[in-house]
Write an enzyme that holds these catalytic residues in place. Structure first.
Site, PDB file in Angstrom:
ATOM      1  CG  MET A  30      -2.003  -1.131   1.349  1.00  0.00           C
ATOM      2  SD  MET A  30      -3.455  -0.992   2.120  1.00  0.00           S
ATOM      3  CE  MET A  30      -2.734  -0.688   3.733  1.00  0.00           C
ATOM      4  CG  HIS A  37       7.081  -2.232   2.151  1.00  0.00           C
ATOM      5  ND1 HIS A  37       6.943  -0.949   2.975  1.00  0.00           N
ATOM      6  CD2 HIS A  37       5.880  -2.663   2.239  1.00  0.00           C
ATOM      7  CE1 HIS A  37       5.712  -0.954   3.472  1.00  0.00           C
ATOM      8  NE2 HIS A  37       5.053  -1.981   2.990  1.00  0.00           N
ATOM      9  CD  GLU A 148       6.969 -15.070   9.024  1.00  0.00           C
ATOM     10  OE1 GLU A 148       8.189 -14.945   9.580  1.00  0.00           O
ATOM     11  OE2 GLU A 148       6.764 -16.404   8.681  1.00  0.00           O
ATOM     12  CE  LYS A 149       3.915  -4.236  10.177  1.00  0.00           C
ATOM     13  NZ  LYS A 149       2.756  -3.874  10.258  1.00  0.00           N
ATOM     14  CD  GLN A 153      -2.253  -8.800   4.505  1.00  0.00           C
ATOM     15  OE1 GLN A 153      -3.045  -7.983   4.515  1.00  0.00           O
ATOM     16  NE2 GLN A 153      -1.010  -8.419   4.191  1.00  0.00           N
TER      17      GLN A 153
HETATM   18  O1  PAF Z   1      -0.296  -5.788   3.706  1.00  0.00           O
HETATM   19  C1  PAF Z   1      -0.665  -5.088   3.036  1.00  0.00           C
HETATM   20  O2  PAF Z   1       0.095  -3.960   2.780  1.00  0.00           O
HETATM   21  C2  PAF Z   1      -1.899  -5.042   2.303  1.00  0.00           C
HETATM   22  O3  PAF Z   1      -2.942  -5.499   3.276  1.00  0.00           O
HETATM   23  C3  PAF Z   1      -1.923  -5.647   1.087  1.00  0.00           C
HETATM   24  C4  PAF Z   1      -1.564  -7.101   1.085  1.00  0.00           C
HETATM   25  C5  PAF Z   1      -1.008  -4.721   0.048  1.00  0.00           C
HETATM   26  C6  PAF Z   1      -3.382  -5.535   0.285  1.00  0.00           C
HETATM   27  O4  PAF Z   1      -3.745  -4.326   0.059  1.00  0.00           O
END
Ligand code: PAF
Length: 281
Positions: A30, A37, A148-149, A153
């Site tokens: 995002m 990242h 993994e934070k 998800q």
């Molecule tokens: O972890 C994130 O940044 C978001 O939940 C993702 C996987 C990009 C989906 O919008």
């Protein structure tokens, strides 16, 4: 590195890459990128010939409009970081591009979404599944990378790809931490300098709690973490639970499972942070 805004154009470029037999990896983000990242991007580059990074602040996964509005957006900085990291394609669609029609799909992931983030952020994982499935359909990656934070998800996305029969391998990458131990997060930029300093107590407390295992009972460790953080006026723990890492259901004894995971969501001032720790029993 190319920046692409449309699904059609992205598909056109990636089909050319596939014709050359290139393997494609995807890092969904995002934006508001940080070193965490970039570690996913580096792993993606190491494993694949083509690395695609998507940047899209997905409205359907925010159950709180203010949280969506205040989510940090730093496109220029993101593009520079990705260029330097060696990313091949940035996919940065508009809201209209991702959702030309409202996405009416409702997913059912069973009990893994009844707890923790699923319980406290109603609709969140449905929105994550909507956008991640659309990204998978657009990019058709061999592998996709997640930090993994966001432990829950990853579990949800693994179930989603099974349910939808999407041929992608989900790669979980370790949490990156600041020198103080604080888990890297785009939301850290919203902390004041004082809050930022205090926030290291979250990881510190989790780490300390691991030294009590197996001497203290599970519920004692849970109480310890919640009380230690709530004793600091800057924090409000939303939840902390110790769960089976496969089912995400609470455990009550250390002997119930191997490597249980403690997951926390805590407000530091107005900023909601999450983190987790694996307990070795
Ligand atoms: O972890 C994130 O940044 C978001 O939940 C993702 C996987 C990009 C989906 O919008």
């Amino acid at each position: 590195m190319r920046v692409i805004n449309s699904v059609k154009e992205l598909k056109r470029h990636l089909s050319e890459e596939r014709k050359k037999d290139k393997s494609i990896g995807l890092v969904p983000t995002m934006g508001a990128l940080h070193e965490g990242h970039i570690s996913l991007v580096e792993q993606c580059i190491a494993d694949n010939e083509i690395c695609v990074v998507s940047i899209f602040v997905n409205p359907t996964q925010f159950n709180d409009k203010n949280d969506f509005a205040s989510y940090p957006r730093t496109p220029e900085k993101d593009y520079a970081m990705l260029e330097e990291a060696g990313c091949d394609y940035i996919f940065a669609p508009s809201e209209e591009e991702m959702y030309p029609e409202p996405d009416m799909r409702v997913f059912d992931f069973g009990s893994i979404t009844d707890v923790m983030e699923g319980a406290y952020r109603p609709g969140h994982f449905n929105g994550v599944a909507q956008v991640v499935s659309k990204l998978f359909y657009a990019v058709e990656p061999c592998k996709a990378y997640f930090g993994e934070k966001d432990f829950q998800q990853i579990a949800v996305i693994r179930v989603m790809v099974k349910q939808l029969d999407i041929p992608v391998e989900i790669i979980a990458c370790p949490i990156l931490r600041e020198s103080t131990g604080l888990a890297m997060s785009s939301r850290n930029t919203r902390l004041t300098p004082e809050q930022h300093q205090k926030a290291s107590l979250i990881a510190h407390t989790l780490k300390e709690s691991a030294t009590f295992v197996p001497g203290k009972k599970v519920h004692e460790v849970i109480d310890y973490v919640i009380n230690a953080l709530n004793n600091e006026p800057v924090f409000r723990v939303e939840y902390f639970d110790i769960v089976n890492r496969d089912t995400l259901q609470s455990i009550h004894n250390w002997t119930e499972t191997t490597d249980p995971i403690g997951c926390i969501a805590v407000y530091c001032g107005e900023v909601r942070l999450i983190d987790n720790i694996t307990y070795k029993n």
